[in-house]
Design a protein around this motif. Sequence first.
Motif, PDB file in Angstrom:
ATOM      1  N   ASP A  97      -1.826   0.917   6.263  1.00  0.00           N
ATOM      2  CA  ASP A  97      -1.548   0.219   7.522  1.00  0.00           C
ATOM      3  C   ASP A  97      -0.460   0.916   8.320  1.00  0.00           C
ATOM      4  O   ASP A  97      -0.483   0.905   9.550  1.00  0.00           O
ATOM      5  CB  ASP A  97      -1.091  -1.220   7.230  1.00  0.00           C
ATOM      6  N   CYS A 118      11.159  -5.844   2.848  1.00  0.00           N
ATOM      7  CA  CYS A 118      10.620  -6.565   4.000  1.00  0.00           C
ATOM      8  C   CYS A 118       9.143  -6.903   3.821  1.00  0.00           C
ATOM      9  O   CYS A 118       8.452  -7.214   4.790  1.00  0.00           O
ATOM     10  CB  CYS A 118      10.873  -5.773   5.278  1.00  0.00           C
ATOM     11  N   GLY A 119       8.659  -6.838   2.577  1.00  0.00           N
ATOM     12  CA  GLY A 119       7.344  -7.399   2.292  1.00  0.00           C
ATOM     13  C   GLY A 119       6.187  -6.433   2.274  1.00  0.00           C
ATOM     14  O   GLY A 119       5.036  -6.866   2.160  1.00  0.00           O
ATOM     15  N   SER A 120       6.435  -5.134   2.389  1.00  0.00           N
ATOM     16  CA  SER A 120       5.300  -4.210   2.252  1.00  0.00           C
ATOM     17  C   SER A 120       4.640  -4.445   0.904  1.00  0.00           C
ATOM     18  O   SER A 120       5.314  -4.549  -0.125  1.00  0.00           O
ATOM     19  CB  SER A 120       5.786  -2.761   2.353  1.00  0.00           C
ATOM     20  N   SER A 121       3.315  -4.534   0.891  1.00  0.00           N
ATOM     21  CA  SER A 121       2.623  -4.849  -0.361  1.00  0.00           C
ATOM     22  C   SER A 121       2.596  -3.647  -1.294  1.00  0.00           C
ATOM     23  O   SER A 121       2.793  -3.771  -2.496  1.00  0.00           O
ATOM     24  CB  SER A 121       1.211  -5.345  -0.075  1.00  0.00           C
ATOM     25  N   THR A 122       2.336  -2.464  -0.754  1.00  0.00           N
ATOM     26  CA  THR A 122       2.252  -1.261  -1.571  1.00  0.00           C
ATOM     27  C   THR A 122       2.853  -0.119  -0.787  1.00  0.00           C
ATOM     28  O   THR A 122       2.485   0.106   0.365  1.00  0.00           O
ATOM     29  CB  THR A 122       0.785  -0.896  -1.889  1.00  0.00           C
ATOM     30  N   ALA A 165       5.307  -6.701   6.680  1.00  0.00           N
ATOM     31  CA  ALA A 165       5.013  -7.684   5.628  1.00  0.00           C
ATOM     32  C   ALA A 165       3.510  -7.724   5.346  1.00  0.00           C
ATOM     33  O   ALA A 165       2.700  -7.811   6.265  1.00  0.00           O
ATOM     34  CB  ALA A 165       5.484  -9.076   6.061  1.00  0.00           C
ATOM     35  N   GLY A 166       3.166  -7.636   4.066  1.00  0.00           N
ATOM     36  CA  GLY A 166       1.756  -7.675   3.682  1.00  0.00           C
ATOM     37  C   GLY A 166       1.000  -6.429   4.075  1.00  0.00           C
ATOM     38  O   GLY A 166      -0.233  -6.431   4.098  1.00  0.00           O
ATOM     39  N   GLN A 167       1.705  -5.348   4.376  1.00  0.00           N
ATOM     40  CA  GLN A 167       1.084  -4.108   4.837  1.00  0.00           C
ATOM     41  C   GLN A 167       1.288  -3.011   3.786  1.00  0.00           C
ATOM     42  O   GLN A 167       2.346  -2.938   3.167  1.00  0.00           O
ATOM     43  CB  GLN A 167       1.745  -3.629   6.139  1.00  0.00           C
ATOM     44  N   PRO A 181       4.951  -4.475  12.419  1.00  0.00           N
ATOM     45  CA  PRO A 181       4.781  -5.333  11.239  1.00  0.00           C
ATOM     46  C   PRO A 181       4.821  -4.517   9.955  1.00  0.00           C
ATOM     47  O   PRO A 181       4.344  -3.383   9.913  1.00  0.00           O
ATOM     48  CB  PRO A 181       3.377  -5.930  11.437  1.00  0.00           C
TER      49      PRO A 181
END
Lengths: 280, 280, 280, 280
Positions: free
Chosen positions: A167, A119-123, A96-98, A94
């Motif tokens: 993460d 692909c959505g990694s937050s930071t 996304a949001g990680q 995963p």
Amino acid sequence: MVERAGEEVTAVKAGDLVIAEMHVNCGHCHQCRLGEAHICQNVRIIGIDQDGAFAEFVKIPATNIIKLDPTIPERYGAILDPLGNAVHTVLAGPIAGQTALVTGCGPIGLMSIVVAKACGSSTVFATETNEQRRAMAKKMGADMVVNPAAEDAVKKILGETGGTGVDVLLEMSGNPTAIQQGFKALRAGGRASLLGIPTENVPLNLVDDVIFKGATVQGIYGRRMYETWVKMLALLKAGRLNLEPLFGEREPLEKFENAFAKLQGGLPGKILLYPDGVPR
Amino acid sequence: MVERAGEEVTAVKAGDLVIAEMHVNCGHCHQCRLGEAHICQNVRIIGIDQDGAFAEFVKIPATNIIKLDPTIPERYGAILDPLGNAVHTVLAGPIAGQTALVTGCGPIGLMSIVVAKACGSSTVFATETNEQRRAMAKKMGADMVVNPAAEDAVKKILGETGGTGVDVLLEMSGNPTAIQQGFKALRAGGRASLLGIPTENVPLNLVDDVIFKGATVQGIYGRRMYETWVKMLALLKAGRLNLEPLFGEREPLEKFENAFAKLQGGLPGKILLYPDGVPR
Amino acid sequence: MVERAGEEVTAVKAGDLVIAEMHVNCGHCHQCRLGEAHICQNVRIIGIDQDGAFAEFVKIPATNIIKLDPTIPERYGAILDPLGNAVHTVLAGPIAGQTALVTGCGPIGLMSIVVAKACGSSTVFATETNEQRRAMAKKMGADMVVNPAAEDAVKKILGETGGTGVDVLLEMSGNPTAIQQGFKALRAGGRASLLGIPTENVPLNLVDDVIFKGATVQGIYGRRMYETWVKMLALLKAGRLNLEPLFGEREPLEKFENAFAKLQGGLPGKILLYPDGVPR
Amino acid sequence: MVERAGEEVTAVKAGDLVIAEMHVNCGHCHQCRLGEAHICQNVRIIGIDQDGAFAEFVKIPATNIIKLDPTIPERYGAILDPLGNAVHTVLAGPIAGQTALVTGCGPIGLMSIVVAKACGSSTVFATETNEQRRAMAKKMGADMVVNPAAEDAVKKILGETGGTGVDVLLEMSGNPTAIQQGFKALRAGGRASLLGIPTENVPLNLVDDVIFKGATVQGIYGRRMYETWVKMLALLKAGRLNLEPLFGEREPLEKFENAFAKLQGGLPGKILLYPDGVPR
């Protein structure tokens, strides 16, 4: 582009612009049967186990060939092997949001930053000692770039994540110190995906950094055949991966020695070599 | 915000701006023990099984409360329950490098478009009969929006995907015809994540649409407690989800009847109700 | 069995025979919110961070308590903490139809053999230097037991698997040499689940043993709360785990010093201590 | 056993005893590229799309051929196609420590019971209206067999699972009523793997049985190529699957009409046909 004597190739024809997976798998070992062709026991790598593609003609099995979609700029065709490494690494779990940490901003590290953000990694954090590459990492979208030679990267990243750690670790350097720091900056329960190739054994504190952390460590090799290609090409066709800053340098093919020297000097990006002269 | 008699709440204090998961789980059933609290056998939903949050005060277990991070605009605090539905649905399987179809562009469908794009979906198709909502779907980032009342949506989407169909179906309508069309537009091996609530039994062609396709169908309910919240808040804090177009309308709380009528009329978005007057 | 001041415990009552997870999690850290309570950042372990259960009374949160099902023999209640380690390790990835290697046949290693076979492992190899433990490993169902002090365990296992290596490594020894051999015997694409605790840094050949292999390495800690318990108890109630050979020794509690000495001497199994005299 | 004109087959030689996957995939469609060859868009099934193996000679691509390991009894070679269906279905998700319900005890249903038990299912329930098949289901290891024509199967199974329902539904009947009952007996959060082929549309209560339950429904088709084969053969070589009760009947090939009539009459098992006379 001939797979086996006597077989007719129908998927591509002479004159097509194509790209190629350079790992040639055997098709019958345990891993091939399990759909893990990228770690085939009998893999031959074109360019390593035999002469590669710095040539006018090269013989590649039809299966390994994919037509380059006309919506994808031609120059991207020159970097799909390392971009596939980056896509394989980022999407090995995963994202996304990680939060993610990229250790090492060579070309694949830089590509990983772009892929992770798309692909959505937050930071996305990145560490790199070379100043030019740090600047390029910022340009590619990294949220924070740290020079581990100048400050305590682990402390910095733990501080930015409220003491929790990231993460996901995307290890792109192969540097033992960077690997060890990466594990220290990884949160308990996190994922460490290792692509960089260390040149020596790496002493790991397995207890604190893997076992008590309940971490997952993944060895990443090549590109999944051909799941990685399918996803990479879908992202490229959709214009989701902006890699333009990597294409700063263009040279005629005959200046290849000069180009390789620049790369070995830590150039932050790729150099496009043109056999028929650099287009204006 | 009191969990149980006698327990002291330390995570939040009076005056904090908070958000809340409204599913209250029992903590000891089979599902709770398995970490699937969102489908707790004894769930009580605040606002359904008991009075909800249209009130000056509401009693909610401390566990269900999360402080709203100051970097997230306050108005987003009003829509985290449905946004959580969207995040839960989109992230219930792979989305990066995948084509997706959102059937139904009510508020959660619209949010799903944004979440899917932010998490790397290569192409997002959407179907919707309401014209305003179709316009909003485009604004939220859908790559192609189809009116299934005016054209053959299945044929259109199959055509756009080379006859293969989409990798992921995000069913947000609950409409039997939309569900059936969604399954027809899903590729073999695809994922169908169903959140919309049909009001009647839906006759499914299980053989062609699920079994021979090797499809995976997921019922989606609520939000994972609290994995969905963690990822959603990480995406919001990082500014990865632009939902501004949804906040077109603002009303004072006393005009709630008017607001609900607009929503039932198919308004493409949300209406923010302000108890102390609409801020300028 | 009191969770917090003022809370009433209803799931169990005085006189019930109960079992307990001894990791007490905080409930509000990143990991707890993600459903990874076993790696809670603020975990307190009863018996390590505070006095444990070698006592007439012990205070444990109600959540951590489970009633022992009457169909499970009482003696099994004494070993569920380590059995949970074994179940967590074996089920951390696919095991059905997979070959497995258990390195180290202490009590948890021995239990892992039984769990792996019960869950469909096709062939279980085990390595162990202690002769009695090797004999016990055979009794527990290992298909082949190797003494790595007497023969080349890696060569032996590679030979038995047609040169491919095992699908799954269950590392139970914490011994650096065993860990290194385990990685050598692991197939490309395999899973290494590490539970044993090394007392020093372990130099790993990350390139050959993890990266080029595309291996997945998992740190295993405690038991998933409470997924591991649910599955372990289901297997025990169904009579799927025969651990009888481990219960060879029984002593009255007052002979505990004698019992611990036997364990430290490498006794292959567990010793049941009875506070009120050994039952006939 | 010739793949393509001019290609030499080296994996097997004349006289070898072989088994075969009868789905022939194209190798270049989206699904084939993703490693999902069993749902290839251009699949041809030998025996359905063209003449099959009731013949002295049959032409099969070399890739689809596997040598039968000499440790596996020859008669098992005759049933690996349906056994592969059972293995694919059971292993399409977690099964160890899980309760399972097999709806329909034809040959594949019966095999599924054996596979589920061998892979750690704690309790296997089965439903079947045919008395002989119910008896056979018990013989194959089902823990409880219910006649849904005589009693309320859903109520019975919910009662046996403390009201929770089963973790896994293995649908082997294709019967709409059995499918609907299976969903009712499935726990919230459970997995429904559908292999049986209904001959009509099945009206599903998607809200209660899939969506609010947070269930996962999987269409199962063929066998994963060749992951299912690898695991199935590993289990067979290890002697983990006792299917002997299925081999009750043997006939010379010329009595095939008689044999097919028995099967259509609901014979609980398989009939081995021998071209050169039944061995004593």
